[in-house]
Write a protein that holds these residues in place. Structure first.
Motif, mmCIF file in Angstrom:
data_model
loop_
_atom_site.group_PDB
_atom_site.id
_atom_site.type_symbol
_atom_site.label_atom_id
_atom_site.label_comp_id
_atom_site.label_asym_id
_atom_site.label_seq_id
_atom_site.Cartn_x
_atom_site.Cartn_y
_atom_site.Cartn_z
ATOM 1 N N VAL A 61 0.805 -1.219 0.000
ATOM 2 C CA VAL A 61 0.000 0.000 0.000
ATOM 3 C C VAL A 61 0.842 1.275 0.000
ATOM 4 C CG1 VAL A 61 -1.814 -1.231 1.240
ATOM 5 C CG2 VAL A 61 -0.244 0.242 2.513
ATOM 6 N N LYS A 62 2.148 1.131 0.049
ATOM 7 C CA LYS A 62 3.017 2.319 0.077
ATOM 8 C C LYS A 62 2.755 3.200 -1.128
ATOM 9 C CE LYS A 62 7.008 0.759 2.752
ATOM 10 N NZ LYS A 62 8.397 0.279 2.698
ATOM 11 N N GLY A 63 2.672 4.493 -0.872
ATOM 12 C CA GLY A 63 2.430 5.444 -1.942
ATOM 13 C C GLY A 63 0.971 5.607 -2.310
ATOM 14 N N ARG A 64 0.111 4.738 -1.779
ATOM 15 C CA ARG A 64 -1.323 4.831 -2.087
ATOM 16 C C ARG A 64 -2.156 5.156 -0.844
ATOM 17 N NH1 ARG A 64 -4.031 0.490 -3.702
ATOM 18 N NH2 ARG A 64 -2.672 -1.043 -2.647
ATOM 19 N N PHE A 65 -1.736 4.650 0.292
ATOM 20 C CA PHE A 65 -2.480 4.845 1.541
ATOM 21 C C PHE A 65 -1.726 5.804 2.452
ATOM 22 C CE2 PHE A 65 -4.850 0.470 1.804
ATOM 23 C CZ PHE A 65 -5.318 0.658 0.503
ATOM 24 N N THR A 66 -2.475 6.575 3.216
ATOM 25 C CA THR A 66 -1.888 7.486 4.185
ATOM 26 C C THR A 66 -2.637 7.376 5.509
ATOM 27 O OG1 THR A 66 -1.284 9.054 2.449
ATOM 28 C CG2 THR A 66 -1.275 9.863 4.703
ATOM 29 N N ILE A 67 -1.903 7.094 6.563
ATOM 30 C CA ILE A 67 -2.495 7.036 7.890
ATOM 31 C C ILE A 67 -2.219 8.350 8.611
ATOM 32 C CG2 ILE A 67 -0.443 5.954 8.927
ATOM 33 C CD1 ILE A 67 -2.343 4.360 10.756
ATOM 34 N N SER A 68 -3.198 8.807 9.367
ATOM 35 C CA SER A 68 -3.026 10.031 10.140
ATOM 36 C C SER A 68 -3.870 9.924 11.408
ATOM 37 C CB SER A 68 -3.436 11.263 9.324
ATOM 38 O OG SER A 68 -4.800 11.186 8.948
ATOM 39 N N ARG A 69 -3.601 10.819 12.337
ATOM 40 C CA ARG A 69 -4.349 10.777 13.584
ATOM 41 C C ARG A 69 -4.662 12.191 14.056
ATOM 42 N NH1 ARG A 69 -0.914 7.515 17.650
ATOM 43 N NH2 ARG A 69 -2.499 8.177 19.145
ATOM 44 N N ASP A 70 -5.781 12.317 14.742
ATOM 45 C CA ASP A 70 -6.188 13.577 15.350
ATOM 46 C C ASP A 70 -6.414 13.277 16.826
ATOM 47 O OD1 ASP A 70 -7.459 15.850 16.321
ATOM 48 O OD2 ASP A 70 -8.561 16.203 14.464
ATOM 49 N N ASN A 71 -5.439 13.590 17.646
ATOM 50 C CA ASN A 71 -5.544 13.252 19.072
ATOM 51 C C ASN A 71 -6.659 14.031 19.760
ATOM 52 O OD1 ASN A 71 -3.449 11.428 18.839
ATOM 53 N ND2 ASN A 71 -1.893 12.829 19.641
ATOM 54 N N ALA A 72 -6.963 15.206 19.265
ATOM 55 C CA ALA A 72 -8.043 15.989 19.864
ATOM 56 C C ALA A 72 -9.400 15.323 19.656
ATOM 57 C CB ALA A 72 -8.055 17.397 19.284
ATOM 58 N N LYS A 73 -9.512 14.568 18.573
ATOM 59 C CA LYS A 73 -10.782 13.900 18.260
ATOM 60 C C LYS A 73 -10.727 12.414 18.574
ATOM 61 C CE LYS A 73 -12.130 17.099 14.585
ATOM 62 N NZ LYS A 73 -12.517 17.238 13.162
#
Length: 119
Positions: A61-73
């Motif tokens: 999935v490299k280059g196609r998927f992006t993981i991110s996080r919002d600690n406030a939410k």
């Protein structure tokens, strides 16, 4: 408790954004992982993000998927682009120490969200 959402049916080449809302845990101190399980296959780690925001991805999935996080939410996301039929699976999220996330070492998994890539 971790609740994954955002799955659906999408054509090859399309995009989806998955969300995972956490409750009952101290979200900000945990590494987070997105996993998937296709029919007849073992669950695999797709992407993980550390509590400090460092990320790792499966080669597929490299280059196609992006993981991110919002600690406030208390939420982790998985942006999936250029989807392929082989991405079809139930996607799950989980939270824990770096080792547990890397090894998918959990007794409990949420319901997951189905992603189907098909024309």
């Amino acid at each position: 408790q971790l609740q994954a959402s955002g799955g659906g049916l999408v054509q090859p080449g399309g995009s989806l954004r998955l969300s995972c809302a956490a409750s009952g845990i101290i979200f900000s101190i945990n590494d987070m992982g997105w996993y998937r399980q296709a029919p007849g296959k073992q669950r695999e780690l797709v992407a993980r993000i550390t509590r400090r925001g460092s990320t790792n991805y499966a080669d597929s999935v490299k280059g196609r998927f992006t993981i991110s996080r919002d600690n406030a939410k208390n939420t982790v996301y998985l942006q999936m682009n250029s989807l392929k039929p082989e991405d079809t699976a139930v996607y799950y999220c989980n939270a824990g120490t770096p080792l547990r996330v890397a090894r998918a070492d959990f007794d409990s998994w949420g319901q997951g969200t189905q992603v189907t890539v098909s024309s």
